[in-house]
Design an enzyme around this catalytic site. Structure first.
Site, PDB file in Angstrom:
ATOM      1  N   HIS A 241       9.292  -3.443  -2.899  1.00 58.63           N
ATOM      2  CA  HIS A 241       8.633  -2.166  -3.173  1.00 58.63           C
ATOM      3  C   HIS A 241       9.612  -1.033  -3.457  1.00 58.63           C
ATOM      4  O   HIS A 241       9.503  -0.336  -4.466  1.00 58.63           O
ATOM      5  CB  HIS A 241       7.751  -1.778  -1.990  1.00 58.63           C
ATOM      6  CG  HIS A 241       7.088  -0.442  -2.151  1.00 58.63           C
ATOM      7  ND1 HIS A 241       7.680   0.751  -1.745  1.00 58.63           N
ATOM      8  CD2 HIS A 241       5.899  -0.097  -2.700  1.00 58.63           C
ATOM      9  CE1 HIS A 241       6.880   1.753  -2.024  1.00 58.63           C
ATOM     10  NE2 HIS A 241       5.797   1.275  -2.610  1.00 58.63           N
TER      11      HIS A 241
ATOM     12  N   HIS B 164      -2.048  -5.969   0.396  1.00 56.68           N
ATOM     13  CA  HIS B 164      -1.026  -4.978   0.061  1.00 56.68           C
ATOM     14  C   HIS B 164       0.355  -5.462   0.509  1.00 56.68           C
ATOM     15  O   HIS B 164       0.644  -5.514   1.692  1.00 56.68           O
ATOM     16  CB  HIS B 164      -1.376  -3.649   0.746  1.00 56.68           C
ATOM     17  CG  HIS B 164      -0.532  -2.501   0.333  1.00 56.68           C
ATOM     18  ND1 HIS B 164       0.158  -1.735   1.237  1.00 56.68           N
ATOM     19  CD2 HIS B 164      -0.281  -1.970  -0.892  1.00 56.68           C
ATOM     20  CE1 HIS B 164       0.793  -0.767   0.598  1.00 56.68           C
ATOM     21  NE2 HIS B 164       0.544  -0.887  -0.696  1.00 56.68           N
TER      22      HIS B 164
END
Length: 268
Positions: A62, A20
């Site tokens: 992100h 992740h």
């Protein structure tokens, strides 16, 4: 879409560990340091969140802004690549996590997707998210062009060398119209449970090979329905071996984890 190639990384009997944002417990997320560490730890996939710079370059970050993970401020899509490259994307990690701090993290840059591919080529598998495509117009076309230029969609490669995910169904349908076989994962913030779950999952099955969702928002029945329909189930963000093992036993096909070293050894 059906998983039917002989060489597939998306075997329903496999349980995948997806890094992740890279090895983001051990290094600043979405930096080359985090991706290199994830490869060293032998994660099955590198997750890469993508946005477009103001001048149309695919970059890995992100948030919609650079504020949290750099020493700058501003909206990613309103900054040129040159402006983004001037930012320090690693020092914040050393300040926030002094026990994990490393000198090499200072001055880490926001990488472009091309730089990531230049570094790793076919030696890793890519799990790519189109972030906020409504604010990154044309991101699907740019992504597919770059993947094709780098031969990462070549039929000689195992199916699933590149996986595309998004919370945007529209973005995934656009991707499907541009490329009929690339594996797609529909991310669901608020998955439908109970009697209506099957209907929603059947809708997803029309264009995607799997669903990704938050593990605390589902139950084992959701996993069973999805698997019975033929969907893969990838859960985020699982950072303990105990939780990972629970969902593996429940039939999930993989996890997104920040904590590769704390989960992967217990699952292989």
């Amino acid at each position: 879409m059906r998983i039917n190639k002989e060489k597939t990384l998306l075997d329903p009997n496999k349980f995948l560990v997806i890094a992740h944002r890279g090895a983001s417990v051990n290094a600043p997320e979405h930096t080359m340091a985090a991706y290199r560490l994830a490869r060293e730890m032998e994660a099955d996939y590198l997750e890469v969140d993508l946005q477009l710079s103001k001048d149309g370059v695919l970059v890995a970050i992100h948030d919609l802004t650079v504020d949290r993970t750099t020493n700058g401020s501003g909206i990613v899509t309103e900054m040129t690549l040159s402006e983004l490259k001037q930012l320090d994307a690693g020092s914040w990690f050393n300040k926030k996590f002094p026990d994990m701090a490393k000198e090499e993290f200072v001055g880490q840059e926001i990488p472009t997707l091309q730089e990531i591919i230049d570094e790793f080529g076919e030696s890793v598998n890519y799990y790519i998210e189109t972030k906020k495509p409504e604010k990154n117009e044309g991101i699907e076309d740019e992504l597919l062009d770059l993947l094709n230029e780098n031969n990462l969609l070549d039929e000689s490669l195992p199916e699933g060398k590149v996986v595309i995910q998004s919370f945007s169904e529209e973005s995934l349908l656009r991707m499907r119209s541009l490329h009929p076989t690339i594996p797609l994962i529909q991310l669901e913030r608020d998955p439908v449970l109970g009697p209506e779950a099957k209907k929603r999952l059947e809708e997803i099955r029309e264009y995607a090979v799997g669903v990704g969702t938050y593990f605390e928002k589902i139950d084992e029945e959701f996993v069973k329905i999805a698997r019975d329909i033929g969907l893969l189930v990838h859960l985020y963000t699982v950072n303990t071996a105990e939780v990972a093992e629970k969902w593996k036993e429940a039939g999930a096909n993989g996890i997104f984890t920040d904590n590769i070293s704390g989960t992967l050894p217990h699952l292989k």
